[in-house]
Design a protein around this motif. Structure first.
Motif, PDB file in Angstrom:
ATOM      1  N   ALA A 173      -4.466  -5.676   1.320  1.00 47.88           N
ATOM      2  CA  ALA A 173      -4.396  -4.254   1.660  1.00 47.88           C
ATOM      3  C   ALA A 173      -4.988  -3.402   0.535  1.00 47.88           C
ATOM      4  CB  ALA A 173      -2.952  -3.848   1.934  1.00 47.88           C
ATOM      5  N   MET A 174      -4.707  -3.762  -0.698  1.00 46.98           N
ATOM      6  CA  MET A 174      -5.251  -3.011  -1.832  1.00 46.98           C
ATOM      7  C   MET A 174      -6.774  -3.145  -1.888  1.00 46.98           C
ATOM      8  SD  MET A 174      -2.412  -3.736  -4.792  1.00 46.98           S
ATOM      9  CE  MET A 174      -3.398  -3.005  -6.071  1.00 46.98           C
ATOM     10  N   ASN A 175      -7.290  -4.346  -1.626  1.00 43.57           N
ATOM     11  CA  ASN A 175      -8.736  -4.542  -1.613  1.00 43.57           C
ATOM     12  C   ASN A 175      -9.391  -3.742  -0.499  1.00 43.57           C
ATOM     13  OD1 ASN A 175      -8.664  -6.260  -3.798  1.00 43.57           O
ATOM     14  ND2 ASN A 175      -8.608  -8.128  -2.564  1.00 43.57           N
ATOM     15  N   ASN A 176      -8.756  -3.697   0.665  1.00 40.37           N
ATOM     16  CA  ASN A 176      -9.289  -2.914   1.775  1.00 40.37           C
ATOM     17  C   ASN A 176      -9.305  -1.427   1.432  1.00 40.37           C
ATOM     18  OD1 ASN A 176      -9.725  -5.138   3.365  1.00 40.37           O
ATOM     19  ND2 ASN A 176      -7.830  -4.924   4.520  1.00 40.37           N
ATOM     20  N   GLN A 177      -8.246  -0.930   0.811  1.00 46.26           N
ATOM     21  CA  GLN A 177      -8.189   0.479   0.426  1.00 46.26           C
ATOM     22  C   GLN A 177      -9.244   0.811  -0.620  1.00 46.26           C
ATOM     23  OE1 GLN A 177      -6.390   3.046   1.625  1.00 46.26           O
ATOM     24  NE2 GLN A 177      -5.692   1.667   3.223  1.00 46.26           N
ATOM     25  N   GLU A 178      -9.465  -0.098  -1.543  1.00 45.71           N
ATOM     26  CA  GLU A 178     -10.485   0.111  -2.575  1.00 45.71           C
ATOM     27  C   GLU A 178     -11.875   0.196  -1.943  1.00 45.71           C
ATOM     28  OE1 GLU A 178     -12.086  -1.970  -6.695  1.00 45.71           O
ATOM     29  OE2 GLU A 178     -10.338  -2.797  -5.669  1.00 45.71           O
ATOM     30  N   ALA A 179     -12.147  -0.685  -0.985  1.00 44.65           N
ATOM     31  CA  ALA A 179     -13.441  -0.672  -0.305  1.00 44.65           C
ATOM     32  C   ALA A 179     -13.612   0.611   0.508  1.00 44.65           C
ATOM     33  CB  ALA A 179     -13.569  -1.891   0.604  1.00 44.65           C
ATOM     34  N   GLN A 180     -12.552   1.042   1.176  1.00 44.44           N
ATOM     35  CA  GLN A 180     -12.631   2.274   1.956  1.00 44.44           C
ATOM     36  C   GLN A 180     -12.846   3.482   1.062  1.00 44.44           C
ATOM     37  OE1 GLN A 180      -9.096   2.456   4.377  1.00 44.44           O
ATOM     38  NE2 GLN A 180      -9.874   0.994   5.866  1.00 44.44           N
ATOM     39  N   ALA A 181     -12.214   3.512  -0.092  1.00 46.21           N
ATOM     40  CA  ALA A 181     -12.398   4.628  -1.022  1.00 46.21           C
ATOM     41  C   ALA A 181     -13.829   4.652  -1.540  1.00 46.21           C
ATOM     42  CB  ALA A 181     -11.413   4.517  -2.175  1.00 46.21           C
TER      43      ALA A 181
END
Length: 63
Positions: free
Chosen positions: A27-35
């Motif tokens: 989830a953290m990796n996905n949020q980082e990519a989205q940001a």
């Protein structure tokens, strides 16, 4: 409680913790990519305006 049952419960708890940690990391990796994608889109939306006026260079984030 016998040792075998205690060992099984400990193993189960470790597995649950490991799975939870893996989901959190994903989830953290996905949020980082989205940001990162959002920042790219913001820069591409009005590159001249952002550089000239400074508009949109800072994003306030509160957790």
């Amino acid at each position: 409680m016998d040792i075998a049952a205690m060992s099984m419960q400990l193993s189960s708890a470790k597995l649950q913790q490991s799975a939870s940690l893996s989901v959190t990391k994903k989830a953290m990796n996905n949020q980082e990519a989205q940001a990162a994608d959002l920042l790219k889109m913001m820069d591409a939306a009005a590159p001249n305006q952002i550089k000239a006026t400074g508009l949109g260079q800072y994003v306030d984030v509160r957790v």
